[in-house]
Design a protein around this motif. Structure first.
Motif, short mmCIF file in Angstrom:
data_model
loop_
_atom_site.label_atom_id
_atom_site.label_comp_id
_atom_site.label_asym_id
_atom_site.label_seq_id
_atom_site.Cartn_x
_atom_site.Cartn_y
_atom_site.Cartn_z
N GLY A 1 49.14 11.34 29.35
CA GLY A 1 49.07 9.95 28.87
C GLY A 1 47.74 9.31 29.24
N ALA A 2 47.43 8.19 28.59
CA ALA A 2 46.16 7.50 28.85
C ALA A 2 46.15 6.94 30.27
CB ALA A 2 45.96 6.38 27.84
N VAL A 3 45.00 7.01 30.90
CA VAL A 3 44.84 6.47 32.26
C VAL A 3 44.44 5.00 32.14
CG1 VAL A 3 43.54 6.66 34.39
CG2 VAL A 3 44.14 8.71 33.10
N GLN A 4 45.20 4.11 32.80
CA GLN A 4 44.91 2.67 32.74
C GLN A 4 43.87 2.34 33.81
OE1 GLN A 4 48.28 0.11 33.23
NE2 GLN A 4 47.04 -1.74 33.26
N TYR A 5 42.66 2.04 33.40
CA TYR A 5 41.60 1.73 34.35
C TYR A 5 41.20 0.25 34.32
CZ TYR A 5 38.65 2.14 30.22
OH TYR A 5 38.10 1.98 28.99
N LYS A 6 41.69 -0.54 33.32
CA LYS A 6 41.39 -1.97 33.25
C LYS A 6 42.50 -2.74 33.95
CE LYS A 6 39.30 -2.24 28.67
NZ LYS A 6 39.42 -2.99 27.43
N ARG A 7 42.15 -3.96 34.44
CA ARG A 7 43.17 -4.83 35.02
C ARG A 7 43.91 -5.52 33.89
NH1 ARG A 7 40.63 -8.64 39.38
NH2 ARG A 7 42.82 -9.07 39.67
N ASN A 8 45.18 -5.61 33.98
CA ASN A 8 46.00 -6.23 32.93
C ASN A 8 46.40 -7.63 33.40
OD1 ASN A 8 47.44 -6.69 30.69
ND2 ASN A 8 49.13 -5.33 31.18
#
Length: 119
Positions: A12-19
């Motif tokens: 799966g895609a790696v979440q590197y941005k702050r949400n």
């Protein structure tokens, strides 16, 4: 020993941005609000300066129109003082003695001096 392989279909895609959710209004609304607030302030300033000029004009005209009345009061006071001085002179000197060498009216000048000299 077999090597570990990725799962079929990939990872799966790696979440590197702050949400972080957006809070408040969009910046354009703040900008428009600030300009409207400033426009209202300049509107009030413009009419305030206009009112100050009108009050100053009214004050000047009021002073100009009351000047003849004040001058007439000063003239009446001068005449009253003149006749009082004449009566006092006549009382002290009699009717035959003239204090001045001329019958021409000369506006009196007043010099205020201290009543008591301190040394």
């Amino acid at each position: 020993m077999p090597q570990d392989m990725p799962p079929t279909g990939g990872y799966g895609a790696v979440q590197y941005k702050r949400n972080i959710p957006a809070r408040g209004f969009r910046p354009i609304y703040y900008l428009v609000g600030m300009h409207m607030f400033m426009a209202y302030g300049y509107y009030k300033l413009f009419y305030g300066i206009r009112e100050q000029h009108e009050l100053a004009r009214e004050k000047i005209w009021g002073r100009l129109h009351i000047l003849p009345l004040l001058q007439a009061e000063e003239d009446r006071d001068q005449v009253r003082r003149h006749f009082a001085d004449k009566a006092r002179e006549q009382e002290l000197l009699g009717s035959e003695t003239k204090v001045y060498n001329s019958d021409r009216f000369i506006r009196p000048t007043f010099a205020y001096t201290p009543s008591k000299v301190t040394q």
